[in-house]
Scaffold this motif. Structure first.
Motif, PDB file in Angstrom:
ATOM      1  N   PRO C 294       0.833  -1.211  -0.051  1.00  0.00           N
ATOM      2  CA  PRO C 294       0.031  -0.159   0.005  1.00  0.00           C
ATOM      3  C   PRO C 294       0.865   1.366   0.189  1.00  0.00           C
ATOM      4  O   PRO C 294       0.377   2.215  -0.585  1.00  0.00           O
ATOM      5  CB  PRO C 294      -0.864  -0.262   1.121  1.00  0.00           C
ATOM      6  N   GLY C 295       1.925   1.204   0.512  1.00  0.00           N
ATOM      7  CA  GLY C 295       2.978   2.255   0.548  1.00  0.00           C
ATOM      8  C   GLY C 295       3.400   2.882  -0.849  1.00  0.00           C
ATOM      9  O   GLY C 295       3.217   4.122  -1.177  1.00  0.00           O
ATOM     10  N   ILE C 296       3.282   1.953  -1.738  1.00  0.00           N
ATOM     11  CA  ILE C 296       3.512   2.485  -3.267  1.00  0.00           C
ATOM     12  C   ILE C 296       2.399   3.387  -3.834  1.00  0.00           C
ATOM     13  O   ILE C 296       2.418   4.411  -4.506  1.00  0.00           O
ATOM     14  CB  ILE C 296       3.926   1.264  -4.169  1.00  0.00           C
ATOM     15  N   ILE C 297       1.144   2.838  -3.367  1.00  0.00           N
ATOM     16  CA  ILE C 297       0.017   3.486  -3.859  1.00  0.00           C
ATOM     17  C   ILE C 297      -0.135   4.925  -3.154  1.00  0.00           C
ATOM     18  O   ILE C 297      -0.496   5.756  -3.751  1.00  0.00           O
ATOM     19  CB  ILE C 297      -1.462   2.574  -3.443  1.00  0.00           C
ATOM     20  N   TYR C 298       0.116   4.971  -1.807  1.00  0.00           N
ATOM     21  CA  TYR C 298       0.297   6.149  -1.320  1.00  0.00           C
ATOM     22  C   TYR C 298       1.134   7.088  -1.911  1.00  0.00           C
ATOM     23  O   TYR C 298       0.878   8.168  -2.095  1.00  0.00           O
ATOM     24  CB  TYR C 298       0.981   5.763  -0.112  1.00  0.00           C
ATOM     25  N   GLY C 299       2.421   6.753  -2.327  1.00  0.00           N
ATOM     26  CA  GLY C 299       3.403   7.476  -2.841  1.00  0.00           C
ATOM     27  C   GLY C 299       2.865   7.944  -4.294  1.00  0.00           C
ATOM     28  O   GLY C 299       3.029   9.114  -4.728  1.00  0.00           O
ATOM     29  N   ILE C 300       2.218   7.003  -4.881  1.00  0.00           N
ATOM     30  CA  ILE C 300       1.874   7.407  -6.500  1.00  0.00           C
ATOM     31  C   ILE C 300       0.526   8.506  -6.298  1.00  0.00           C
ATOM     32  O   ILE C 300       0.551   9.318  -7.098  1.00  0.00           O
ATOM     33  CB  ILE C 300       1.439   5.949  -7.235  1.00  0.00           C
TER      34      ILE C 300
END
Lengths: 402, 290, 333
Positions: C294-300
């Motif tokens: 989910p961290g990647i989604i957050y950054g995106i």
């Protein structure tokens, strides 16, 4: 804690003594066909290496359902991600209890994370079973009667190491390196438990943070104290560094490593197998790479399960043998419940387990629980690294009942 | 006294780690006047790529230089794709993009390569320690590599026209364009070089600290403290600063405040430098008139 | 960034204003009856996070001082409430003034070195502070008070006898009251001289100073006020979660607040509300999209907003309402 709060908690403990009246159908999370069980784990983020535990447990419940379930019901096991952040653990646990209405919670991961929900589950009287953490505080039947751990606590482990040091080198100076958090502090408490007033004269400590690049400075500092024994309560990365550095600076203490950080692949190999010769640790599980278990009935059963339900998984990851043990214990408790899966009965059965052998535990080490003693596994066996593998020695040791 | 010498040397060894990362920070600052939060994570990703190449069978130095090239390309691409659209945006937006990169890259590294600790090979092997058990061959070799990179960076900026053009593009893009410098290319080049230097830092650091995706965050802070202490616009200063921070942090941890406050020591250094002498010990003091 | 000012609405007839207020109150109180306990808990957390983002917005959005360390003030507020409640048995309301004073002092203290820094350097320094916070909280010298690594437990305040509300419902009301008071205070502050002064300093410090503004006092005060607001949010969070521990206040809290501010809308009070909702509900959405990262989604999402909607959700809403108002005006004429 004020008296009102104490009263609330003791009162909830008292309810365990009342006879079970509620029929199974009225138990929360239980229907005629299904039992809902909830859990949280670090499915993402830095601690996600442990998420395989949840994967294994899910597979075990699937196997259980394939075999007909328990009490005529299927198990519905839900795991939510808390990314190892305590506020999120609370949110997900509340979601499980209040929205998904699970019957009880099982094998939630982490010490700070479980800490955040500890009071909540005890207030709500939701069984908080077999936590995936070795912290010592879960074995407290008087104040927190709805929480019970599973693995031997780090504190017990430190007690066992200290006892062993006293047996072999009674006047040793002991050095202790521990991580500055819940996990590491338990080692400090364990050593202090055994030494009592002698602690200050016998022990020198150093701490580290997970953000430190290296612990070389701490090792040098401890060597300078002239200690002849070293106990380390650190995570795998620092364990590998410690083993290498202690060897390279020519220090040869009697060295102990927490059983959290003794994986052959993640610690011993990177450190250099020859460097760790003589390192002592403990375990309660059978090690997949130990040739003694090649034809062992329990490990064969485990390997069969892994092949059928988790084909392709890395068998050398000892999180799987861990999860198999916890899952077996849980299923035994469910069976003991027979038809009554109310929360009171689940808790009663979980705290009344007759000593039981588990496929992935070492011979002589059993799972058990009594209403006055929530240390489910209280024995360990010491092992020594010989350059190629861990070799068990001595007898199974039982920790002090703290 | 022996213990003190040990701590000192240990400090210099960790200082070497910080110095190499500080070089990457300085590089990106020199080229773009930005300090990239995600530099550490990019270095970690590069190191994992190198590990994958080595495990696939390539000899160490082949993997090393291949990783340099890959990192260079990655850095330049990041500049083109992520920084170009917001180049005229305020600082806040840049900070936001760096944070976004930090989140994406660090999670991606963890997702692809897993979080278990891994060993990273070093080309400087030794049995035990040299010089009476004080330093390992790797620490010496790593320091040598850092100094070599430093020399190259210094020569590049001070004695090549390309280096001059890059510094000009960072200081004053408008004037640089008027003189015919392709500012866009300079920025991309700067980011690429910084990523490459970061990957060298990662590959030198990993054998000492063991590789996992979270290793760089702590290091980055100490490296930043070092770069600031030495002067964020001075490569040599940053390297010296890195060594100094390593020694200070180790000695403070061993003798003064205890190991439990080492991060706070870094914080104090950062604040202290920025308040007392913002240009650092060896940086150029810049006055601006209104 | 254009100077986003708060426009005073054109004089609205009294009945219209009254209706809006009643409607707003109804909207805010409806969840008490419509939502389950757990969802109310989530909504309460969203209100709290919105307040925390508001605090950050004061110093970063309106005053241009980039803080990536607001998690520190959140932690200070949380402990300032937790320690008296847990160790000294104080009531929740009694701890709020303490929390305000302590956070204000800390914020003011942070404001001083911040004067020498600008832009990126301040961001990096406050980021270092955020990373160091858990370590400081765990230190031996304070762990008798902070509970050290194990943290402190509290009990949610109970509703007074004449108010038939469950603890969750009562906490929601408490959060609304505290947040509402803070929002009102900030709104008042920002639409007056102070607000214009803050924004002037942000947009052109040289001109501001040339015009006689005392930059140092303004900037340190901005930090102090900002710290108080975020600290209040921390106090509320401590009571709602009933638990504080150093590991609850890692640097991710600071990053989360920053992301919430950017997405909700920089320099916008309404933006803080959107930011709070975002902070609470997006991790769940991200988990639904990608279980393992989910961290990647957050950054995106963060980068997407920075590219496409730099004004955040609030800016989008503002532009839509402005367009609607224009078309309405055109239709009338």
């Amino acid at each position: 804690m004020s008296t009102t709060r104490r009263t609330i908690l003791i009162a909830s403990g008292a309810t365990l003594a009342t006879p079970n009246i509620a029929p199974a159908q009225e138990a929360p999370g239980v229907t005629a066909t299904e039992i809902r069980i909830g859990s949280t784990n670090s499915l993402s983020g830095p601690a996600s290496a442990y998420s395989v535990i949840s994967t294994c447990l899910t597979a075990m419940f699937r196997r259980l359902n394939d075999e007909g379930g328990v009490g005529g019901r299927r198990v519905n096991f839900t795991v939510y991600d808390d990314a190892y952040q305590p506020p999120r653990t609370l949110e997900q646990t509340r979601r499980l209890v209040e929205q998904d209405r699970v019957a009880f919670l099982f094998n939630q991961l982490g010490t700070p994370t479980n800490n955040a929900v500890h009071r909540y589950v005890n207030q709500r009287r939701v069984p908080h079973l077999f936590l995936a953490t070795g912290a010592d505080k879960w074995a407290n039947p008087r104040e927190f009667p709805w929480t019970i751990g599973w693995q031997p606590s780090y504190r017990v482990e430190a007690q066992i190491y200290t006892k062993h040091i006293l047996e072999t080198r009674p006047n040793a100076k002991i050095a202790l390196l521990y991580q500055n958090d819940d996990f590491g502090r338990d080692y400090l408490h364990g050593v202090r438990d055994v030494l009592g007033p002698r602690f200050d004269s016998m022990v020198r400590t150093a701490t580290n943070e997970a953000t430190d690049p290296t612990i070389d400075s701490q090792i040098v500092q401890l060597q300078a104290t002239g200690s002849d024994a070293l106990i380390c309560g650190v995570i795998p990365r620092f364990a590998a560094q410690a083993i290498r550095r202690v060897h390279d600076i020519g220090w040869r203490p009697m060295m102990f490593m927490t059983n959290v950080s003794v994986s052959v692949g993640a610690v011993m190999q990177p450190a250099g197998p020859e460097r760790g010769v003589g390192l002592i640790t403990s375990d309660y599980r059978k090690d997949q790479s130990d040739p003694a278990w090649a034809n062992d009935a329990g490990m064969t059963e485990w390997r069969g399960f892994m092949q059928r339900y988790l084909a392709g998984a890395d068998l050398s990851d000892n999180n799987f043998t861990y999860a198999y043990g916890a899952g077996t214990t849980m299923i035994q408790v469910l069976r003991q419940c027979s038809n009554d899966f109310s929360r009171e009965n689940v808790m009663r059965q979980a705290t009344n387990i007759a000593p039981m052998d588990v496929a992935t535990l070492l011979p002589g080490i059993q799972v058990q629980a009594q209403p006055t003693n929530f240390n489910v596994i209280r024995q360990m066996q010491l092992q020594r690294w010989d350059g190629r593998s861990w070799v068990r020695f001595g007898n199974v040791i039982e920790g002090a009942n703290v | 006294m022996d213990a003190f010498a040990h701590q000192l040397i240990a400090g210099i060894a960790t200082g070497g780690i910080y110095a190499s990362v500080a070089l990457a920070l300085v590089m990106i600052y020199q080229a773009t006047h930005h300090v990239n939060f995600a530099q550490g994570e990019m270095a970690t990703l590069s190191t994992f790529i190198a590990l994958t190449l080595i495990q696939a069978g390539f000899p160490y130095w082949v993997a090393f230089f291949a990783t340099l090239v890959i990192s260079f390309v990655m850095g330049a691409l990041v500049e083109r794709i992520l920084m170009r659209p917001v180049q005229n945006a305020p600082v806040l937006t840049h900070v936001g993009v760096f944070i976004g990169m930090l989140l994406i890259i660090s999670n991606m590294t963890g997702l692809i390569f897993g979080y278990t600790t891994k060993a990273f090979p070093t080309p400087f092997e030794s049995e035990g320690l040299l010089f009476g058990g004080l330093v390992s061959a790797h620490e010496l070799g790593g320091t040598a590599v850092t100094l070599a990179v430093l020399t190259l960076v210094y020569l590049f900026f001070a004695h090549t026209s390309l280096g001059l053009a890059m510094r000009a593009a960072a200081y004053n893009p408008r004037s640089a364009r008027l003189v015919g410098i392709r500012v866009g290319w300079m920025l991309a080049l700067g980011w690429g070089l910084a990523a490459a230097i970061g990957s060298v830092a990662g590959m030198m650091v990993a054998p000492a600290v063991f590789l996992d995706p979270n290793v760089m965050l702590g290091i980055l802070l100490y490296a930043f403290a070092g770069a600031l202490l030495g002067g964020i616009d001075n490569p040599t200063g940053a390297v010296i600063g890195g060594f100094m921070v390593g020694v200070l942090e180790n000695l403070a941890g061993a003798y003064v405040v205890g190991t439990e406050l080492k991060l706070t020591v870094a914080l104090v250094i950062i604040i202290g430098v920025l308040v007392v002498r913002p240009s650092g010990l060896f940086g150029r003091v810049v006055f601006s008139r209104v | 960034m254009s100077a986003i000012s708060i426009t005073t609405p054109i004089a609205m007839p009294a009945w219209k204003r009254g209706a809006l207020i009643i409607g707003g109150l109804a909207l805010l109180l409806a969840p008490l009856w419509l939502l389950e306990s757990f969802q109310l808990f989530q909504l309460t957390m969203a209100v709290i996070m919105g307040l925390a983002v508001l605090g950050l917005n004061i110093v970063t959005g309106y005053n241009g001082q980039i803080s990536l360390g607001h998690g520190a003030f959140f932690a200070v507020g949380a402990y300032a409430t937790a320690i008296p409640m847990s160790l000294l048995d104080w009531s929740f309301w009694a701890t709020l003034p303490i929390s305000a004073v302590v956070c204000g002092a800390v914020g003011w203290g942070v404001g001083f070195p911040a004067l020498r820094l600008g832009g990126l350097y301040l961001a990096l320094t406050t980021f270092s502070l955020a990373v160091a916070v858990p370590q400081i909280l765990k230190h031996k010298s304070v762990d008798a008070w902070t509970g050290g690594v194990q943290g402190l437990f509290l009990l949610k305040p109970e509703a007074p006898a004449w108010l038939p509300l469950s603890p969750d419902q009562y906490m929601y009301v408490v959060a609304l009251i505290v947040a509402g008071a803070c929002y009102l205070l900030v709104w008042n502050l920002l639409r007056g001289r102070m607000g214009r002064a803050l924004m002037a300093v942000r947009d052109n410090p040289t001109a501001a100073e040339a015009m006689g503004m005392d930059l140092a006092t303004l900037k340190t005060r901005a930090f102090a006020v900002s710290a108080v607001i975020t600290g209040m949010a921390g106090s509320l969070a401590a009571a709602v979660v009933e638990f504080v521990a150093p590991d609850s206040f890692t640097f991710m809290v600071s990053i989360t607040l920053f992301v919430g501010m950017v997405v909700g809308g920089v320099a916008s009070i309404m933006g803080s509300v959107f930011g709070g909702l975002f902070v609470l509900f997006v991790p769940n959405i991200a988990e639904a999209i990608s279980r393992s990262a989910p961290g990647i989604i957050y950054g995106i999402i963060l980068i997407a907003f920075l590219f496409v909607l730099p004004d955040g959700v609030a800016g989008l809403v503002r532009r839509i309402t402005a367009r609607l108002r224009r078309t309405k005006g055109r239709e009338k004429s």
